[in-house]
Enzyme design. Structure first.
Site: not given
Ligand code: NAI
Length: 252
Positions: A12-13, A15, A62-63, A141, A153, A156
């Site tokens: 996801g690098a 941005r 796509d991970v 998070s 979220y 996860a």
């Protein structure tokens, strides 16, 4: 490891936080695979790293796709070198209150964060255990503690913490550490999208958030990159299985 240049993968690098971690790792002396859904979108970050004298590779992947992850990690190993540092940063949000949340929104979030981190870690651990050295950093998070509208979220991101601690137990004997960073409010496209969803101007949204944060400001991607840089260091080898809340206070 100290006399060879390390290869890191940041997912996801293209941005946001991932792009800033990739640039920080390059500045720290690592060569970096800049991995995101669209290879072309990674090129700006790769060019910025090259312009600063570093080495990077744009990788489209796509991970959550097992075959794509296996191919991407093999390609990185042959074109850059055995990856011994991994940051599982790729993420999406599909916020909604539980009664309105579609099963596709649940699955999409689980697939990118948890399945993605699992597949990437599984594919790279082979290189780390062979090298008897590795660093895995997972993005959790403050939402792991619960957040209205984020049943998917928050589950996860709490899952990322359990995953991290288990990797620390399993991989420690191979010189591999696994740690998690749990950011609070960080100014990126992701939080801009949240502001848009709740119908607020982004500046007003940030100001309101800053008032709730003990240090009275929102976070920047550099705040997360500095923490990832610490976990990735060789001298951080006795720090494993930890979750650091980088949130301008104890939590959100
Ligand atoms: P962002 O939305 O700006 O960037 C996320 C990147 O992940 C994008 O480039 C996107 O294309 C990529 N991505 C999405 N799905 C992917 C997939 N299947 N495969 C590969 N790449 C994929 O998000 P941001 O803000 O930079 O967040 C980065 C990480 O930090 C995420 O895991 C997020 O959940 C986490 N985080 C962010 C916070 C914030 O306030 N911005 C707070 C707490 C955690």
């Amino acid at each position: 490891m100290s006399d060879s240049i390390r290869t890191a993968i940041v997912t996801g690098a293209a941005r946001g936080i991932g792009a800033t971690i990739a640039k920080r790792f390059a500045a720290d002396g690592m060569q970096v695979a800049v991995l995101d859904l669209d290879e072309g979108a990674c090129q700006t970050v790769v060019d910025e790293i090259a312009a600063a004298g570093g080495k990077a590779l744009a990788v489209g992947c796509d991970v959550s796709d097992e075959a794509a992850v296996a191919a991407a990690v093999e390609r990185i190993a042959s074109e850059l070198g055995a990856p011994t540092t991994l940051v599982n940063n790729a993420g999406i949000i599909r916020d909604n209150l539980l009664f309105k949340m579609g099963v596709e929104d649940w699955d999409a979030v689980m697939n990118v964060h948890l399945r993605g981190a699992f597949l990437m870690s599984k594919a790279t651990q082979k290189y780390m255990t062979e090298a008897k050295f590795g660093r895995i950093v997972n993005l959790s998070s403050t939402s792991a503690l619960g957040n209205r509208g984020q049943a998917n979220y928050s589950a996860a991101k709490a899952g990322m913490q359990g995953f991290t601690k288990t990797l620390a137990f399993e991989l420690g004997k191979f010189g591999v550490t696994a740690n998690a960073i749990a950011p609070g409010f960080i100014e990126t496209d992701m939080t801009a999208a949240t502001a848009e969803r709740v119908g607020m101007d982004f500046d007003a949204f940030k100001q309101a958030a800053a008032q709730q944060i003990p240090v009275q400001r929102v976070g920047q991607p550099e705040d997360i990159a500095a923490t990832a840089s610490f976990f990735a260091r060789e001298e951080a080898g006795f720090v494993s299985g930890q979750v650091v809340y980088v949130a301008g206070g104890p939590r959100d």
